[in-house]
Write an enzyme that holds these catalytic residues in place. Sequence first.
Site, PDB file in Angstrom:
ATOM      1  N   ILE A  97       4.315   0.319 -11.002  1.00 53.16           N
ATOM      2  CA  ILE A  97       4.294   0.203  -9.550  1.00 53.16           C
ATOM      3  C   ILE A  97       3.452  -1.020  -9.221  1.00 53.16           C
ATOM      4  O   ILE A  97       2.642  -1.466 -10.035  1.00 53.16           O
ATOM      5  CB  ILE A  97       3.751   1.472  -8.840  1.00 53.16           C
ATOM      6  CG1 ILE A  97       2.377   1.879  -9.391  1.00 53.16           C
ATOM      7  CG2 ILE A  97       4.734   2.610  -8.948  1.00 53.16           C
ATOM      8  CD1 ILE A  97       1.798   3.102  -8.707  1.00 53.16           C
ATOM      9  N   ASP A  98       3.645  -1.570  -8.032  1.00 54.94           N
ATOM     10  CA  ASP A  98       2.978  -2.808  -7.668  1.00 54.94           C
ATOM     11  C   ASP A  98       1.462  -2.636  -7.593  1.00 54.94           C
ATOM     12  O   ASP A  98       0.959  -1.517  -7.418  1.00 54.94           O
ATOM     13  CB  ASP A  98       3.495  -3.309  -6.320  1.00 54.94           C
ATOM     14  CG  ASP A  98       4.976  -3.617  -6.338  1.00 54.94           C
ATOM     15  OD1 ASP A  98       5.485  -3.963  -7.419  1.00 54.94           O
ATOM     16  OD2 ASP A  98       5.621  -3.499  -5.282  1.00 54.94           O
ATOM     17  N   LYS A  99       0.764  -3.736  -7.667  1.00 56.43           N
ATOM     18  CA  LYS A  99      -0.698  -3.741  -7.626  1.00 56.43           C
ATOM     19  C   LYS A  99      -1.235  -2.938  -6.446  1.00 56.43           C
ATOM     20  O   LYS A  99      -2.139  -2.109  -6.604  1.00 56.43           O
ATOM     21  CB  LYS A  99      -1.204  -5.186  -7.536  1.00 56.43           C
ATOM     22  CG  LYS A  99      -2.701  -5.315  -7.323  1.00 56.43           C
ATOM     23  CD  LYS A  99      -3.108  -6.759  -7.112  1.00 56.43           C
ATOM     24  CE  LYS A  99      -4.587  -6.882  -6.772  1.00 56.43           C
ATOM     25  NZ  LYS A  99      -4.995  -8.279  -6.504  1.00 56.43           N
ATOM     26  N   ARG A 153      10.009  -1.860  -0.839  1.00 55.90           N
ATOM     27  CA  ARG A 153       9.483  -2.866   0.083  1.00 55.90           C
ATOM     28  C   ARG A 153      10.596  -3.788   0.590  1.00 55.90           C
ATOM     29  O   ARG A 153      10.667  -4.111   1.781  1.00 55.90           O
ATOM     30  CB  ARG A 153       8.387  -3.671  -0.613  1.00 55.90           C
ATOM     31  CG  ARG A 153       7.205  -2.814  -1.054  1.00 55.90           C
ATOM     32  CD  ARG A 153       6.298  -3.565  -2.026  1.00 55.90           C
ATOM     33  NE  ARG A 153       5.653  -4.714  -1.382  1.00 55.90           N
ATOM     34  CZ  ARG A 153       4.935  -5.611  -2.052  1.00 55.90           C
ATOM     35  NH1 ARG A 153       4.802  -5.499  -3.384  1.00 55.90           N
ATOM     36  NH2 ARG A 153       4.375  -6.612  -1.411  1.00 55.90           N
TER      37      ARG A 153
END
Length: 316
Positions: free
Chosen positions: A138-140, A239
Amino acid sequence: MNSNKIEFIVGEDDGYRLDYYLSLEMNELSRSYAQKLIKDKVVTVNGRYKKQSYIVNEGDIIELVLPDKEELKLEKENIPLDIIFEDNDIVVINKPQGLVVHPAPGNYTGTLVNALLYHIDNLSTINGIIRPGIIHRIDKDTSGLLIIAKNDYSHKVLSNDLKNHKINREYIALCHGRLTQTNGTIDMPIGRDPRNRKKMAVTQVNSKNAITHFTVLKNFDNYSLLKLKLETGRTHQIRVHLSHINHPIVGDPLYSKISNEFGINKQMLHAFKIKFNHPRSKEMMTFYAPFPNEFKNIIKKIVKREYNDNKSKNNG
């Protein structure tokens, strides 16, 4: 000259050209530089040199050698981890916002992997030295649940389950605007944004199918709280999809052009639920991760404001 050897096992993002796949997996590499590395024969696929136009397949083993002044070595770092579950085969982590999942060239510290090396005795070796145990990412600045494999057997089983959509991943997002539908599906292909290589976009160029299901949990005056379920796992998928339908996630620094009243610069997106079969026992397992405090506080502010607004209207 010493060199850094990095290994990838192609998973869900198969079907791309080799040069594009490398640039996708390693944001630090431009596509032109990836093409140069392929031409310089420092990239192999299953032990063989391939052209940049080679289409990667699930299970391909890609090895990349990056020239560097220092030998690649990851350090164990005592970064706190929220371990939801652990046994001999897997670990389930609740990742906080702001923590990068794995190292990349030029940035080998301060990641979840560095923390895992410190806290977990054994990790799978399938994804090479910079991604030990990593099944999915998953993204930062996205918080929430990740499955980590402690051995190669579990890694192979879980990776196959992920590819075959047998791992159920659900997210909560706070987005701008009110959605008119109570639920729906966003089925739009995603690829690298041709105008900005740091972004992904809904595009027909070098894209792959991407499907996101959503349910509106609560509509506020200017925001919507959504539950989202991934059917595919493209980079930045939720997103990109929400931004494309003009309901970008609040705080998203990359995909939202709408300023927010909360002064945040990170997306309000949380992987709150994961459901899968245990790789060895085959027992169905379900885990939940509570909302981060900042997420909860923002929701409370919106609810309190709307309550006060409605009270004022009624009194008026």
